[in-house]
Design a protein around this motif. Structure first.
Motif, PDB file in Angstrom:
ATOM      1  N   ASP A   5       0.860  -1.184   0.000  1.00 11.06           N
ATOM      2  CA  ASP A   5       0.000   0.000   0.000  1.00 11.06           C
ATOM      3  C   ASP A   5       0.898   1.237   0.000  1.00 11.06           C
ATOM      4  O   ASP A   5       1.091   1.894   1.026  1.00 11.06           O
ATOM      5  N   ARG A  61      -0.473   4.720   1.205  1.00 12.45           N
ATOM      6  CA  ARG A  61      -0.651   4.850   2.652  1.00 12.45           C
ATOM      7  C   ARG A  61       0.702   4.928   3.361  1.00 12.45           C
ATOM      8  O   ARG A  61       0.868   5.690   4.318  1.00 12.45           O
ATOM      9  N   CYS A 112      -7.556   6.322  10.204  1.00  8.27           N
ATOM     10  CA  CYS A 112      -7.323   5.767   8.860  1.00  8.27           C
ATOM     11  C   CYS A 112      -7.354   4.240   8.874  1.00  8.27           C
ATOM     12  O   CYS A 112      -7.984   3.616   8.000  1.00  8.27           O
ATOM     13  N   GLU A 113      -6.701   3.629   9.859  1.00  5.64           N
ATOM     14  CA  GLU A 113      -6.664   2.167   9.911  1.00  5.64           C
ATOM     15  C   GLU A 113      -8.024   1.589  10.280  1.00  5.64           C
ATOM     16  O   GLU A 113      -8.411   0.529   9.797  1.00  5.64           O
ATOM     17  N   ARG A 135     -10.947   2.862   9.489  1.00  6.13           N
ATOM     18  CA  ARG A 135     -11.778   2.923   8.269  1.00  6.13           C
ATOM     19  C   ARG A 135     -11.405   1.807   7.306  1.00  6.13           C
ATOM     20  O   ARG A 135     -12.295   1.183   6.701  1.00  6.13           O
ATOM     21  N   GLN A 136     -10.103   1.558   7.166  1.00  5.28           N
ATOM     22  CA  GLN A 136      -9.692   0.489   6.234  1.00  5.28           C
ATOM     23  C   GLN A 136     -10.150  -0.870   6.720  1.00  5.28           C
ATOM     24  O   GLN A 136     -10.591  -1.698   5.921  1.00  5.28           O
ATOM     25  N   GLN A 137     -10.071  -1.124   8.019  1.00 10.02           N
ATOM     26  CA  GLN A 137     -10.519  -2.410   8.564  1.00 10.02           C
ATOM     27  C   GLN A 137     -12.012  -2.596   8.347  1.00 10.02           C
ATOM     28  O   GLN A 137     -12.470  -3.694   7.997  1.00 10.02           O
ATOM     29  N   ARG A 138     -12.796  -1.545   8.545  1.00 11.86           N
ATOM     30  CA  ARG A 138     -14.243  -1.656   8.330  1.00 11.86           C
ATOM     31  C   ARG A 138     -14.555  -1.888   6.856  1.00 11.86           C
ATOM     32  O   ARG A 138     -15.484  -2.621   6.511  1.00 11.86           O
ATOM     33  N   ARG A 139     -13.760  -1.254   5.983  1.00 11.77           N
ATOM     34  CA  ARG A 139     -13.988  -1.430   4.545  1.00 11.77           C
ATOM     35  C   ARG A 139     -13.665  -2.836   4.090  1.00 11.77           C
ATOM     36  O   ARG A 139     -14.324  -3.406   3.224  1.00 11.77           O
ATOM     37  N   LEU A 140     -12.610  -3.436   4.699  1.00 18.61           N
ATOM     38  CA  LEU A 140     -12.198  -4.783   4.307  1.00 18.61           C
ATOM     39  C   LEU A 140     -13.051  -5.864   4.974  1.00 18.61           C
ATOM     40  O   LEU A 140     -13.162  -6.969   4.444  1.00 18.61           O
TER      41      LEU A 140
END
Length: 490
Positions: A434, A437, A481-482, A484-489
Protein backbone atom coordinates in the motif's frame (compact mmCIF):
# COMPACT_ATOMS: atom_id res chain seq x y z
CA UNK A 1 -4.13 -10.16 11.49
CA UNK A 2 -3.44 -13.20 13.64
CA UNK A 3 -0.20 -13.71 11.71
CA UNK A 4 0.70 -10.05 12.23
CA UNK A 5 0.02 -10.41 15.95
CA UNK A 6 2.27 -13.48 16.08
CA UNK A 7 5.09 -11.59 14.35
CA UNK A 8 4.44 -8.63 16.65
CA UNK A 9 4.70 -10.85 19.73
CA UNK A 10 8.05 -12.24 18.54
CA UNK A 11 9.22 -8.72 17.74
CA UNK A 12 8.08 -7.67 21.22
CA UNK A 13 10.17 -10.36 22.91
CA UNK A 14 13.25 -9.45 20.92
CA UNK A 15 12.33 -5.78 21.13
CA UNK A 16 11.72 -5.56 24.87
CA UNK A 17 14.96 -7.40 25.56
CA UNK A 18 16.79 -5.23 23.03
CA UNK A 19 15.21 -2.06 24.40
CA UNK A 20 16.06 -3.01 27.98
CA UNK A 21 19.52 -4.22 27.07
CA UNK A 22 20.27 -1.37 24.72
CA UNK A 23 18.86 1.10 27.24
CA UNK A 24 21.49 -0.17 29.67
CA UNK A 25 24.04 0.13 26.89
CA UNK A 26 22.63 3.55 25.98
CA UNK A 27 23.45 4.72 29.49
CA UNK A 28 27.08 4.30 28.46
CA UNK A 29 26.72 7.16 25.97
CA UNK A 30 26.32 9.83 28.67
CA UNK A 31 29.03 8.04 30.65
CA UNK A 32 31.47 8.23 27.75
CA UNK A 33 30.47 11.72 26.63
CA UNK A 34 30.62 13.20 30.13
CA UNK A 35 33.90 11.50 31.16
CA UNK A 36 35.83 11.66 27.86
CA UNK A 37 36.41 14.48 25.40
CA UNK A 38 34.85 14.50 21.94
CA UNK A 39 38.25 13.66 20.43
CA UNK A 40 38.66 10.65 22.74
CA UNK A 41 35.15 9.46 21.95
CA UNK A 42 36.06 9.82 18.30
CA UNK A 43 38.70 7.10 18.76
CA UNK A 44 36.05 4.72 20.12
CA UNK A 45 33.72 5.58 17.21
CA UNK A 46 36.47 4.94 14.69
CA UNK A 47 37.18 1.46 16.02
CA UNK A 48 33.51 0.54 16.09
CA UNK A 49 33.31 1.65 12.47
CA UNK A 50 36.16 -0.69 11.53
CA UNK A 51 34.54 -3.43 13.58
CA UNK A 52 31.41 -3.20 11.48
CA UNK A 53 33.32 -4.07 8.31
CA UNK A 54 35.14 -7.02 9.82
CA UNK A 55 32.03 -8.40 11.51
CA UNK A 56 30.59 -9.00 8.03
CA UNK A 57 33.73 -10.63 6.69
CA UNK A 58 34.19 -12.91 9.70
CA UNK A 59 30.62 -14.25 9.54
CA UNK A 60 30.71 -14.74 5.75
CA UNK A 61 26.92 -14.48 5.41
CA UNK A 62 26.43 -17.89 7.04
CA UNK A 63 23.85 -16.60 9.50
CA UNK A 64 21.34 -16.05 6.69
CA UNK A 65 22.65 -19.14 4.86
CA UNK A 66 21.81 -21.24 7.92
CA UNK A 67 18.23 -19.91 7.94
CA UNK A 68 17.90 -20.74 4.25
CA UNK A 69 19.10 -24.36 4.44
CA UNK A 70 18.22 -25.61 7.93
CA UNK A 71 14.76 -26.89 6.87
CA UNK A 72 15.65 -27.86 3.32
CA UNK A 73 18.23 -30.59 3.79
CA UNK A 74 17.47 -34.26 4.33
CA UNK A 75 20.49 -34.34 6.62
CA UNK A 76 18.46 -32.23 9.07
CA UNK A 77 18.94 -28.80 10.63
CA UNK A 78 21.63 -30.03 13.03
CA UNK A 79 24.13 -30.72 10.24
CA UNK A 80 23.32 -27.41 8.58
CA UNK A 81 24.05 -25.75 11.91
CA UNK A 82 27.30 -27.59 12.59
CA UNK A 83 28.52 -27.02 9.03
CA UNK A 84 28.00 -23.27 9.40
CA UNK A 85 29.50 -23.17 12.88
CA UNK A 86 32.65 -25.15 11.99
CA UNK A 87 33.33 -22.93 8.99
CA UNK A 88 32.90 -19.69 10.96
CA UNK A 89 35.17 -20.97 13.74
CA UNK A 90 37.92 -21.83 11.23
CA UNK A 91 37.66 -18.44 9.51
CA UNK A 92 38.01 -16.62 12.82
CA UNK A 93 40.95 -18.70 13.99
CA UNK A 94 42.72 -17.75 10.76
CA UNK A 95 41.85 -14.10 11.30
CA UNK A 96 43.26 -14.13 14.84
CA UNK A 97 46.50 -15.67 13.63
CA UNK A 98 46.83 -12.93 11.02
CA UNK A 99 46.24 -10.18 13.59
CA UNK A 100 48.93 -11.61 15.86
CA UNK A 101 51.41 -11.46 12.96
CA UNK A 102 50.66 -7.89 11.79
CA UNK A 103 49.38 -6.15 14.93
CA UNK A 104 52.38 -3.84 15.30
CA UNK A 105 52.31 -2.68 11.67
CA UNK A 106 48.52 -2.36 11.61
CA UNK A 107 48.43 -0.27 14.79
CA UNK A 108 51.07 2.06 13.37
CA UNK A 109 49.14 2.42 10.09
CA UNK A 110 46.05 3.50 12.04
CA UNK A 111 48.10 6.05 14.01
CA UNK A 112 47.81 4.05 17.23
CA UNK A 113 51.38 2.79 17.42
CA UNK A 114 51.41 3.51 21.17
CA UNK A 115 48.27 1.45 21.72
CA UNK A 116 48.56 -1.88 19.84
CA UNK A 117 46.32 -3.34 22.55
CA UNK A 118 43.38 -1.48 20.96
CA UNK A 119 43.66 -3.58 17.80
CA UNK A 120 44.21 -6.83 19.68
CA UNK A 121 41.27 -6.22 22.03
CA UNK A 122 38.92 -5.35 19.23
CA UNK A 123 40.01 -8.34 17.17
CA UNK A 124 39.12 -10.69 20.02
CA UNK A 125 35.74 -8.98 20.45
CA UNK A 126 35.04 -9.44 16.74
CA UNK A 127 36.02 -13.11 16.82
CA UNK A 128 33.87 -13.97 19.84
CA UNK A 129 30.89 -12.09 18.41
CA UNK A 130 31.19 -13.65 14.95
CA UNK A 131 31.31 -17.20 16.31
CA UNK A 132 28.42 -16.44 18.69
CA UNK A 133 26.25 -15.24 15.78
CA UNK A 134 25.61 -18.82 14.58
CA UNK A 135 24.37 -20.11 17.97
CA UNK A 136 22.20 -17.02 18.22
CA UNK A 137 20.80 -17.79 14.76
CA UNK A 138 19.90 -21.29 15.96
CA UNK A 139 18.05 -19.84 18.95
CA UNK A 140 16.09 -17.52 16.64
CA UNK A 141 15.26 -20.34 14.21
CA UNK A 142 13.98 -22.49 17.07
CA UNK A 143 11.89 -19.58 18.46
CA UNK A 144 13.87 -19.62 21.71
CA UNK A 145 13.53 -15.88 22.01
CA UNK A 146 13.74 -15.77 25.80
CA UNK A 147 17.13 -17.54 25.96
CA UNK A 148 18.34 -15.33 23.10
CA UNK A 149 17.16 -12.22 24.93
CA UNK A 150 18.52 -13.33 28.30
CA UNK A 151 22.04 -13.83 27.01
CA UNK A 152 22.00 -10.53 25.14
CA UNK A 153 20.82 -8.64 28.23
CA UNK A 154 23.41 -10.36 30.39
CA UNK A 155 26.19 -9.38 27.99
CA UNK A 156 25.11 -5.74 27.94
CA UNK A 157 24.66 -5.71 31.72
CA UNK A 158 28.21 -6.96 32.21
CA UNK A 159 29.47 -4.31 29.77
CA UNK A 160 27.72 -1.55 31.71
CA UNK A 161 28.93 -2.76 35.11
CA UNK A 162 32.52 -3.16 33.95
CA UNK A 163 32.45 0.24 32.26
CA UNK A 164 31.23 1.87 35.46
CA UNK A 165 33.91 -0.03 37.38
CA UNK A 166 36.81 0.97 35.12
CA UNK A 167 35.74 4.51 34.23
CA UNK A 168 34.24 5.79 37.51
CA UNK A 169 35.14 3.57 40.46
CA UNK A 170 38.76 2.68 39.65
CA UNK A 171 39.97 6.26 38.97
CA UNK A 172 38.45 7.51 42.23
CA UNK A 173 39.95 4.67 44.26
CA UNK A 174 43.31 5.00 42.51
CA UNK A 175 43.42 8.76 43.12
CA UNK A 176 42.63 8.25 46.81
CA UNK A 177 45.06 5.38 47.36
CA UNK A 178 47.28 4.37 44.39
CA UNK A 179 48.93 1.63 46.47
CA UNK A 180 45.68 -0.21 47.19
CA UNK A 181 44.46 -3.48 45.68
CA UNK A 182 43.38 -1.58 42.58
CA UNK A 183 46.96 -0.90 41.45
CA UNK A 184 47.57 -4.28 39.70
CA UNK A 185 44.37 -4.08 37.63
CA UNK A 186 44.08 -0.37 36.85
CA UNK A 187 46.43 1.85 34.87
CA UNK A 188 45.27 5.46 34.22
CA UNK A 189 47.33 5.54 31.02
CA UNK A 190 44.99 3.02 29.39
CA UNK A 191 42.13 5.57 29.44
CA UNK A 192 39.57 4.82 26.76
CA UNK A 193 41.15 1.40 26.36
CA UNK A 194 38.99 0.30 29.28
CA UNK A 195 35.95 0.70 27.04
CA UNK A 196 37.42 -2.02 24.82
CA UNK A 197 38.42 -4.18 27.80
CA UNK A 198 34.89 -4.04 29.25
CA UNK A 199 33.42 -5.07 25.89
CA UNK A 200 35.91 -7.92 25.53
CA UNK A 201 35.17 -9.37 28.97
CA UNK A 202 31.42 -9.14 28.33
CA UNK A 203 31.81 -10.95 24.99
CA UNK A 204 33.76 -13.66 26.79
CA UNK A 205 31.00 -14.20 29.35
CA UNK A 206 28.43 -14.34 26.54
CA UNK A 207 30.52 -16.97 24.80
CA UNK A 208 30.49 -19.13 27.93
CA UNK A 209 26.69 -18.91 28.19
CA UNK A 210 26.42 -20.18 24.61
CA UNK A 211 28.46 -23.30 25.42
CA UNK A 212 25.44 -25.68 25.01
CA UNK A 213 24.94 -24.38 21.46
CA UNK A 214 28.67 -24.68 20.73
CA UNK A 215 28.37 -28.43 21.29
CA UNK A 216 27.03 -28.48 17.72
CA UNK A 217 30.64 -28.49 16.53
CA UNK A 218 30.53 -32.27 16.98
CA UNK A 219 27.52 -32.85 14.69
CA UNK A 220 29.49 -33.12 11.47
CA UNK A 221 30.48 -31.18 8.39
CA UNK A 222 28.58 -31.76 5.15
CA UNK A 223 30.79 -30.76 2.21
CA UNK A 224 28.02 -30.80 -0.38
CA UNK A 225 25.79 -28.69 1.85
CA UNK A 226 28.72 -26.39 2.57
CA UNK A 227 29.13 -25.75 -1.16
CA UNK A 228 25.48 -24.78 -1.52
CA UNK A 229 25.67 -22.57 1.57
CA UNK A 230 28.75 -20.79 0.20
CA UNK A 231 27.08 -20.10 -3.14
CA UNK A 232 24.05 -18.67 -1.36
CA UNK A 233 25.94 -16.82 1.38
CA UNK A 234 28.78 -15.26 -0.61
CA UNK A 235 26.53 -12.57 -2.12
CA UNK A 236 25.27 -11.92 1.40
CA UNK A 237 28.85 -10.93 2.30
CA UNK A 238 28.76 -8.36 -0.48
CA UNK A 239 25.35 -7.17 0.73
CA UNK A 240 26.52 -7.02 4.33
CA UNK A 241 29.77 -5.30 3.44
CA UNK A 242 27.94 -2.74 1.34
CA UNK A 243 25.50 -2.27 4.22
CA UNK A 244 28.36 -1.53 6.60
CA UNK A 245 29.77 0.96 4.10
CA UNK A 246 26.39 2.69 4.12
CA UNK A 247 26.18 2.61 7.92
CA UNK A 248 29.76 3.12 9.07
CA UNK A 249 31.93 4.57 6.31
CA UNK A 250 31.00 8.14 7.20
CA UNK A 251 32.63 7.62 10.61
CA UNK A 252 35.85 6.53 8.89
CA UNK A 253 35.86 9.24 6.22
CA UNK A 254 35.15 12.11 8.62
CA UNK A 255 38.55 11.58 10.21
CA UNK A 256 40.29 12.14 6.86
CA UNK A 257 37.98 14.43 4.85
CA UNK A 258 36.96 17.12 7.34
CA UNK A 259 38.91 20.30 6.50
CA UNK A 260 40.40 20.82 9.98
CA UNK A 261 43.43 19.67 11.91
CA UNK A 262 43.62 16.07 13.15
CA UNK A 263 42.41 16.84 16.70
CA UNK A 264 39.42 18.86 15.49
CA UNK A 265 38.51 16.16 12.99
CA UNK A 266 38.42 13.59 15.80
CA UNK A 267 36.29 15.99 17.85
CA UNK A 268 33.79 16.38 14.99
CA UNK A 269 33.76 12.60 14.57
CA UNK A 270 32.97 12.21 18.27
CA UNK A 271 30.13 14.76 18.10
CA UNK A 272 28.58 13.12 15.03
CA UNK A 273 28.84 9.63 16.49
CA UNK A 274 27.27 10.68 19.79
CA UNK A 275 24.35 12.38 18.03
CA UNK A 276 23.97 9.29 15.83
CA UNK A 277 23.26 7.43 19.07
CA UNK A 278 20.15 9.59 19.58
CA UNK A 279 18.51 7.61 16.79
CA UNK A 280 18.86 4.56 19.02
CA UNK A 281 15.11 4.01 19.47
CA UNK A 282 14.62 3.63 15.73
CA UNK A 283 17.63 1.34 15.47
CA UNK A 284 16.36 -0.76 18.38
CA UNK A 285 12.99 -1.33 16.78
CA UNK A 286 14.51 -2.15 13.40
CA UNK A 287 16.93 -4.61 14.98
CA UNK A 288 14.15 -6.28 17.01
CA UNK A 289 11.97 -6.47 13.91
CA UNK A 290 14.82 -7.96 11.89
CA UNK A 291 15.45 -10.67 14.49
CA UNK A 292 11.80 -11.72 14.37
CA UNK A 293 11.03 -11.04 10.70
CA UNK A 294 13.91 -12.82 8.96
CA UNK A 295 13.00 -16.35 10.09
CA UNK A 296 9.29 -15.43 9.81
CA UNK A 297 9.59 -14.36 6.16
CA UNK A 298 11.33 -17.61 5.23
CA UNK A 299 8.94 -19.82 7.19
CA UNK A 300 5.79 -18.11 5.86
CA UNK A 301 6.88 -17.91 2.22
CA UNK A 302 4.94 -21.03 1.19
CA UNK A 303 1.56 -19.79 2.44
CA UNK A 304 -1.07 -18.71 -0.07
CA UNK A 305 -1.51 -15.30 1.55
CA UNK A 306 2.21 -14.65 2.12
CA UNK A 307 2.45 -11.62 -0.13
CA UNK A 308 -0.62 -10.03 1.39
CA UNK A 309 0.84 -10.52 4.85
CA UNK A 310 4.18 -9.00 3.79
CA UNK A 311 2.35 -5.89 2.56
CA UNK A 312 0.51 -5.47 5.86
CA UNK A 313 3.74 -6.00 7.81
CA UNK A 314 5.43 -3.14 5.93
CA UNK A 315 2.53 -0.76 6.57
CA UNK A 316 2.46 -1.33 10.33
CA UNK A 317 6.24 -1.23 10.44
CA UNK A 318 6.20 2.26 8.90
CA UNK A 319 3.44 3.43 11.26
CA UNK A 320 5.53 2.52 14.28
CA UNK A 321 8.77 3.93 12.83
CA UNK A 322 7.11 7.29 12.15
CA UNK A 323 5.87 7.27 15.76
CA UNK A 324 9.48 6.80 16.93
CA UNK A 325 10.66 9.57 14.58
CA UNK A 326 8.18 11.99 16.14
CA UNK A 327 8.90 10.85 19.68
CA UNK A 328 12.62 11.63 19.38
CA UNK A 329 12.42 14.79 17.27
CA UNK A 330 9.54 16.45 19.11
CA UNK A 331 11.07 15.70 22.51
CA UNK A 332 14.67 16.40 21.49
CA UNK A 333 15.02 18.83 24.42
CA UNK A 334 14.79 15.78 26.67
CA UNK A 335 16.87 13.35 24.60
CA UNK A 336 19.74 15.82 24.21
CA UNK A 337 20.74 15.32 27.85
CA UNK A 338 21.86 11.79 27.02
CA UNK A 339 25.01 13.29 25.55
CA UNK A 340 27.43 15.74 27.12
CA UNK A 341 27.14 19.48 26.46
CA UNK A 342 30.12 19.47 24.08
CA UNK A 343 28.33 16.98 21.83
CA UNK A 344 25.00 18.84 21.46
CA UNK A 345 26.33 21.00 18.66
CA UNK A 346 25.42 18.17 16.30
CA UNK A 347 21.72 17.78 17.18
CA UNK A 348 20.65 19.02 13.74
CA UNK A 349 21.63 15.65 12.23
CA UNK A 350 19.23 13.66 14.43
CA UNK A 351 16.03 14.08 12.32
CA UNK A 352 17.99 13.31 9.15
CA UNK A 353 19.47 10.12 10.62
CA UNK A 354 16.11 8.99 11.99
CA UNK A 355 14.58 9.27 8.51
CA UNK A 356 17.60 7.44 7.11
CA UNK A 357 17.01 4.58 9.54
CA UNK A 358 13.32 4.52 8.61
CA UNK A 359 14.31 4.09 4.95
CA UNK A 360 16.71 1.32 5.97
CA UNK A 361 13.87 -0.47 7.74
CA UNK A 362 11.68 -0.20 4.66
CA UNK A 363 14.52 -1.63 2.57
CA UNK A 364 14.82 -4.58 4.98
CA UNK A 365 11.12 -5.31 4.45
CA UNK A 366 11.37 -4.97 0.68
CA UNK A 367 14.51 -7.13 0.43
CA UNK A 368 12.49 -10.36 0.71
CA UNK A 369 12.25 -10.48 -3.08
CA UNK A 370 15.88 -11.54 -3.56
CA UNK A 371 16.09 -13.70 -0.42
CA UNK A 372 13.01 -15.77 -1.26
CA UNK A 373 13.84 -16.13 -4.95
CA UNK A 374 17.55 -16.91 -4.36
CA UNK A 375 18.59 -13.83 -6.35
CA UNK A 376 21.15 -12.81 -3.76
CA UNK A 377 23.61 -11.65 -6.43
CA UNK A 378 21.01 -9.21 -7.72
CA UNK A 379 20.31 -8.14 -4.15
CA UNK A 380 24.01 -7.52 -3.74
CA UNK A 381 23.91 -5.15 -6.71
CA UNK A 382 21.37 -2.97 -4.85
CA UNK A 383 23.62 -2.81 -1.81
CA UNK A 384 26.66 -2.06 -3.96
CA UNK A 385 24.79 0.76 -5.67
CA UNK A 386 23.97 2.17 -2.25
CA UNK A 387 27.58 1.82 -1.16
CA UNK A 388 28.82 3.61 -4.27
CA UNK A 389 26.37 6.45 -3.62
CA UNK A 390 27.49 6.63 0.03
CA UNK A 391 31.16 6.88 -0.93
CA UNK A 392 30.56 9.48 -3.64
CA UNK A 393 28.28 11.71 -1.56
CA UNK A 394 30.51 11.59 1.51
CA UNK A 395 33.59 12.50 -0.51
CA UNK A 396 31.62 15.34 -2.10
CA UNK A 397 29.65 16.66 0.89
CA UNK A 398 31.95 16.19 3.92
CA UNK A 399 34.45 18.90 2.82
CA UNK A 400 31.49 21.23 2.05
CA UNK A 401 29.02 20.57 4.88
CA UNK A 402 30.98 18.60 7.51
CA UNK A 403 29.19 15.85 9.38
CA UNK A 404 25.79 17.22 8.25
CA UNK A 405 26.81 16.16 4.74
CA UNK A 406 27.40 12.64 6.07
CA UNK A 407 23.89 12.56 7.54
CA UNK A 408 22.29 13.63 4.26
CA UNK A 409 24.43 11.09 2.38
CA UNK A 410 23.10 8.33 4.67
CA UNK A 411 19.50 9.38 4.00
CA UNK A 412 20.08 9.58 0.24
CA UNK A 413 21.69 6.13 0.26
CA UNK A 414 18.97 4.29 2.19
CA UNK A 415 16.18 6.11 0.38
CA UNK A 416 17.63 5.17 -3.00
CA UNK A 417 18.10 1.54 -1.94
CA UNK A 418 14.49 1.31 -0.78
CA UNK A 419 13.22 2.70 -4.09
CA UNK A 420 15.45 0.44 -6.19
CA UNK A 421 14.54 -2.64 -4.15
CA UNK A 422 10.84 -1.84 -4.53
CA UNK A 423 11.14 -1.54 -8.32
CA UNK A 424 13.07 -4.82 -8.64
CA UNK A 425 10.69 -6.56 -6.27
CA UNK A 426 7.74 -5.63 -8.50
CA UNK A 427 9.38 -7.61 -11.28
CA UNK A 428 10.77 -10.66 -9.46
CA UNK A 429 8.48 -11.06 -6.44
CA UNK A 430 5.47 -8.73 -6.77
CA UNK A 431 3.85 -7.72 -3.49
CA UNK A 432 0.88 -5.36 -3.48
CA UNK A 433 2.30 -2.88 -0.97
CA UNK A 434 0.00 0.00 0.00
CA UNK A 435 2.46 2.60 -1.29
CA UNK A 436 0.12 5.58 -0.98
CA UNK A 437 -0.65 4.85 2.65
CA UNK A 438 2.99 4.15 3.51
CA UNK A 439 4.15 7.40 1.91
CA UNK A 440 1.20 9.20 3.50
CA UNK A 441 2.25 8.21 7.01
CA UNK A 442 5.86 9.24 6.34
CA UNK A 443 4.67 12.58 4.92
CA UNK A 444 2.40 13.09 7.94
CA UNK A 445 5.31 12.54 10.31
CA UNK A 446 7.59 14.95 8.46
CA UNK A 447 4.80 17.52 8.28
CA UNK A 448 4.16 17.34 12.02
CA UNK A 449 7.89 17.74 12.67
CA UNK A 450 8.08 20.94 10.60
CA UNK A 451 4.85 22.18 12.16
CA UNK A 452 6.46 21.74 15.57
CA UNK A 453 9.51 23.76 14.50
CA UNK A 454 7.31 26.63 13.28
CA UNK A 455 4.78 26.61 16.12
CA UNK A 456 7.52 26.82 18.74
CA UNK A 457 8.27 30.33 17.46
CA UNK A 458 4.72 31.67 17.46
CA UNK A 459 2.90 30.14 20.43
CA UNK A 460 3.59 30.27 24.15
CA UNK A 461 2.94 26.61 25.00
CA UNK A 462 5.51 24.63 26.88
CA UNK A 463 7.59 22.63 24.35
CA UNK A 464 6.62 19.28 25.92
CA UNK A 465 2.91 20.21 25.76
CA UNK A 466 3.10 21.14 22.08
CA UNK A 467 5.06 17.97 21.33
CA UNK A 468 2.46 15.85 23.17
CA UNK A 469 -0.38 17.48 21.24
CA UNK A 470 1.29 16.77 17.90
CA UNK A 471 2.01 13.17 18.93
CA UNK A 472 -1.66 12.77 19.83
CA UNK A 473 -2.68 14.12 16.43
CA UNK A 474 -0.52 11.50 14.72
CA UNK A 475 -1.95 8.66 16.81
CA UNK A 476 -5.56 9.78 16.25
CA UNK A 477 -5.12 10.19 12.48
CA UNK A 478 -3.48 6.74 12.28
CA UNK A 479 -6.24 5.07 14.29
CA UNK A 480 -8.90 6.79 12.19
CA UNK A 481 -7.32 5.77 8.86
CA UNK A 482 -6.66 2.17 9.91
CA UNK A 483 -10.10 1.83 11.49
CA UNK A 484 -11.78 2.92 8.27
CA UNK A 485 -9.69 0.49 6.23
CA UNK A 486 -10.52 -2.41 8.56
CA UNK A 487 -14.24 -1.66 8.33
CA UNK A 488 -13.99 -1.43 4.55
CA UNK A 489 -12.20 -4.78 4.31
CA UNK A 490 -14.25 -6.64 6.87
Amino acid sequence: MSIIRKLASQTAVYGLSSIFGRFLNYLLVPLYTYYFTAAEYGVVSEFYAYAGFFSVLLLFGFETGYFRFRDKERTGPDVAYSTALIFVVLVNLGFFTLILLINTQLSAALNYANHPEYVLCFSLILILDAIAAIPFAQLRAENRAFRFAGIKIFEIGVTVLLSLFFIIYCPKLYAANPESWIAPIYNPAIGIGYIFIANLLASGFKFLLLAPQLAGLAWGFDRALFGRMVRYSLPMVVIGFAGIINEMLDRVLLKYLLPYDALTNMKMLGIYSACYKLSILMSLFIQAFRYAAEPFFFAYAGKSDARQVYAVVLKFFVIFCVFIFLLVTLFIDFFKYFVGDEFRAGLEVVPILLLANLCLGIYINLSIWYKLTDRTLMGASVSLAGAALTIALNIWWIPLFGYVGSAWATLACYGSMAILSYLLGRKYYPVNYDVKRVLGYIGLGIGLYFAHEQLLMIIVWQPWLLASALMLIYVLITLLCEGRQQRRLG
